[in-house]
Design a protein around this motif. Structure first.
Motif, PDB file in Angstrom:
ATOM      1  N   LYS A  41       0.843  -1.209   0.000  1.00 31.08           N
ATOM      2  CA  LYS A  41       0.000   0.000   0.000  1.00 31.08           C
ATOM      3  C   LYS A  41       0.879   1.260   0.000  1.00 31.08           C
ATOM      4  N   THR A  42       1.896   1.291   0.853  1.00 32.05           N
ATOM      5  CA  THR A  42       2.761   2.472   0.947  1.00 32.05           C
ATOM      6  C   THR A  42       3.544   2.681  -0.342  1.00 32.05           C
ATOM      7  N   PHE A  43       4.097   1.610  -0.920  1.00 30.11           N
ATOM      8  CA  PHE A  43       4.815   1.753  -2.185  1.00 30.11           C
ATOM      9  C   PHE A  43       3.890   2.264  -3.276  1.00 30.11           C
ATOM     10  N   GLY A  44       2.660   1.759  -3.308  1.00 29.90           N
ATOM     11  CA  GLY A  44       1.686   2.212  -4.300  1.00 29.90           C
ATOM     12  C   GLY A  44       1.374   3.691  -4.135  1.00 29.90           C
ATOM     13  N   GLU A  45       1.185   4.130  -2.880  1.00 32.40           N
ATOM     14  CA  GLU A  45       0.900   5.546  -2.629  1.00 32.40           C
ATOM     15  C   GLU A  45       2.075   6.425  -3.041  1.00 32.40           C
ATOM     16  N   LYS A  46       3.297   6.018  -2.725  1.00 36.47           N
ATOM     17  CA  LYS A  46       4.476   6.834  -3.007  1.00 36.47           C
ATOM     18  C   LYS A  46       4.795   6.890  -4.504  1.00 36.47           C
ATOM     19  N   THR A  47       4.463   5.832  -5.236  1.00 31.79           N
ATOM     20  CA  THR A  47       4.742   5.828  -6.674  1.00 31.79           C
ATOM     21  C   THR A  47       3.532   6.254  -7.492  1.00 31.79           C
ATOM     22  N   GLY A  48       2.368   6.396  -6.853  1.00 30.15           N
ATOM     23  CA  GLY A  48       1.161   6.805  -7.563  1.00 30.15           C
ATOM     24  C   GLY A  48       0.583   5.713  -8.436  1.00 30.15           C
ATOM     25  N   THR A  49       0.812   4.459  -8.053  1.00 37.15           N
ATOM     26  CA  THR A  49       0.284   3.330  -8.833  1.00 37.15           C
ATOM     27  C   THR A  49      -0.664   2.510  -7.978  1.00 37.15           C
ATOM     28  N   SER A  50      -1.537   1.810  -8.647  1.00 39.69           N
ATOM     29  CA  SER A  50      -2.450   0.886  -7.973  1.00 39.69           C
ATOM     30  C   SER A  50      -2.548  -0.360  -8.832  1.00 39.69           C
ATOM     31  N   VAL A  51      -2.249  -1.480  -8.241  1.00 41.16           N
ATOM     32  CA  VAL A  51      -2.288  -2.744  -8.978  1.00 41.16           C
ATOM     33  C   VAL A  51      -3.199  -3.710  -8.238  1.00 41.16           C
ATOM     34  N   PRO A  52      -3.812  -4.649  -8.954  1.00 40.68           N
ATOM     35  CA  PRO A  52      -4.586  -5.672  -8.250  1.00 40.68           C
ATOM     36  C   PRO A  52      -3.649  -6.504  -7.384  1.00 40.68           C
ATOM     37  N   LEU A  53      -4.107  -6.804  -6.187  1.00 35.20           N
ATOM     38  CA  LEU A  53      -3.274  -7.533  -5.244  1.00 35.20           C
ATOM     39  C   LEU A  53      -3.895  -8.901  -4.985  1.00 35.20           C
ATOM     40  N   PHE A  54      -3.171  -9.965  -5.326  1.00 36.48           N
ATOM     41  CA  PHE A  54      -3.595 -11.315  -5.032  1.00 36.48           C
ATOM     42  C   PHE A  54      -3.037 -11.673  -3.652  1.00 36.48           C
ATOM     43  N   VAL A  55      -3.915 -11.944  -2.711  1.00 32.62           N
ATOM     44  CA  VAL A  55      -3.491 -12.248  -1.348  1.00 32.62           C
ATOM     45  C   VAL A  55      -3.680 -13.743  -1.119  1.00 32.62           C
ATOM     46  N   ASP A  56      -2.556 -14.455  -1.058  1.00 28.88           N
ATOM     47  CA  ASP A  56      -2.603 -15.894  -0.818  1.00 28.88           C
ATOM     48  C   ASP A  56      -2.683 -16.138   0.687  1.00 28.88           C
ATOM     49  N   ASN A  57      -3.386 -17.154   1.093  1.00 28.30           N
ATOM     50  CA  ASN A  57      -3.576 -17.530   2.497  1.00 28.30           C
ATOM     51  C   ASN A  57      -4.334 -16.476   3.295  1.00 28.30           C
ATOM     52  N   ALA A  58      -5.094 -15.623   2.631  1.00 29.23           N
ATOM     53  CA  ALA A  58      -5.851 -14.581   3.325  1.00 29.23           C
ATOM     54  C   ALA A  58      -6.943 -15.185   4.199  1.00 29.23           C
ATOM     55  N   GLU A  59      -7.328 -16.403   3.939  1.00 27.32           N
ATOM     56  CA  GLU A  59      -8.355 -17.047   4.764  1.00 27.32           C
ATOM     57  C   GLU A  59      -7.871 -17.297   6.187  1.00 27.32           C
ATOM     58  N   ALA A  60      -6.572 -17.164   6.422  1.00 20.66           N
ATOM     59  CA  ALA A  60      -6.013 -17.360   7.757  1.00 20.66           C
ATOM     60  C   ALA A  60      -6.046 -16.070   8.577  1.00 20.66           C
ATOM     61  N   VAL A  61      -6.523 -14.971   7.980  1.00 20.47           N
ATOM     62  CA  VAL A  61      -6.514 -13.673   8.645  1.00 20.47           C
ATOM     63  C   VAL A  61      -7.947 -13.229   8.885  1.00 20.47           C
ATOM     64  N   THR A  62      -8.268 -12.913  10.132  1.00 21.32           N
ATOM     65  CA  THR A  62      -9.632 -12.449  10.422  1.00 21.32           C
ATOM     66  C   THR A  62      -9.767 -10.944  10.250  1.00 21.32           C
ATOM     67  N   ASP A  63      -8.717 -10.178  10.461  1.00 20.56           N
ATOM     68  CA  ASP A  63      -8.759  -8.725  10.322  1.00 20.56           C
ATOM     69  C   ASP A  63      -7.742  -8.324   9.270  1.00 20.56           C
ATOM     70  N   LEU A  64      -8.157  -8.369   8.005  1.00 21.81           N
ATOM     71  CA  LEU A  64      -7.254  -8.103   6.884  1.00 21.81           C
ATOM     72  C   LEU A  64      -7.232  -6.607   6.578  1.00 21.81           C
ATOM     73  N   TRP A  65      -6.039  -6.037   6.505  1.00 24.51           N
ATOM     74  CA  TRP A  65      -5.900  -4.621   6.174  1.00 24.51           C
ATOM     75  C   TRP A  65      -6.146  -4.444   4.680  1.00 24.51           C
ATOM     76  N   THR A  66      -6.518  -3.243   4.271  1.00 22.37           N
ATOM     77  CA  THR A  66      -6.813  -2.997   2.858  1.00 22.37           C
ATOM     78  C   THR A  66      -5.767  -2.053   2.274  1.00 22.37           C
ATOM     79  N   THR A  67      -5.697  -2.071   0.947  1.00 17.28           N
ATOM     80  CA  THR A  67      -4.753  -1.204   0.241  1.00 17.28           C
ATOM     81  C   THR A  67      -5.435  -0.016  -0.399  1.00 17.28           C
ATOM     82  N   GLY A  68      -6.736  -0.032  -0.478  1.00 15.67           N
ATOM     83  CA  GLY A  68      -7.453   1.010  -1.197  1.00 15.67           C
ATOM     84  C   GLY A  68      -7.613   0.644  -2.661  1.00 15.67           C
TER      85      GLY A  68
END
Length: 169
Positions: A124-151
């Motif tokens: 998220k921080t790299f995307g904000e600093k470079t002004g880019t936004s890419v789709p993010l594939f999150v593997d093993n996200a089912e193991a996280v109950t409180d997942l942070w977002t990138t926008g």
């Protein structure tokens, strides 16, 4: 005549002995002058060494200040992740490194959910600093109950923390 020749020979022997003593005295005086000269050079070298030690201490202090400034400016960009960019060595010097830390725990020691969230924070921080936004594939996200977002767009399998049993829809 024999007596005079013996006296001359004795005097020449004595003269050679005296010349030897005189030569030793000259060598001794030269050696003492050289010792005095070397002692003066030693004092001069000690003063120069003290000056260089002071300069070296100033450089070390500057390096520590710069390292802290760089580390603080980098860490100020991230919401959750922090980076340890310099490690103190036993001899007091600084070793360059790049360790990701979350709440005081090194990245390698984090559980899987915390690793995923810290990774999302970094992306998220790299995307904000470079002004880019890419789709993010999150593997093993089912193991996280409180997942942070990138926008941005996130593609993942998600777990609902309120559900106690697995249901397939």
């Amino acid at each position: 005549v024999t007596q005079l020749e013996e006296d001359i020979s004795a005097m020449q022997t004595r003269r050679r002995q005296q010349e030897g003593i005189l030569a030793q005295r000259t060598v001794l005086l030269n050696a003492q002058a050289r010792v005095t000269e070397l002692q003066e050079q030693g004092r001069t070298a000690a003063l120069k060494l003290a000056e260089l030690d002071g300069t070296l201490d100033l450089i070390e202090e500057f390096s520590r200040y710069k390292a802290g400034f760089v580390e603080d400016s980098i860490n100020g960009m991230f919401d959750h992740a922090t980076f340890r960019l310099f490690r103190e060595q036993i001899n007091g010097g600084l070793e360059e490194c790049c360790d990701v830390v979350y709440e005081g725990v090194p990245f390698q020691s984090l559980n899987n959910g915390a690793r995923i969230n810290v990774g999302i924070d970094i992306i998220k921080t790299f995307g904000e600093k470079t002004g880019t936004s890419v789709p993010l594939f999150v593997d093993n996200a089912e193991a996280v109950t409180d997942l942070w977002t990138t926008g941005g767009q996130m593609i993942l399998l998600k777990v609902d923390g309120k559900k106690k049993e697995l249901t397939v829809k």
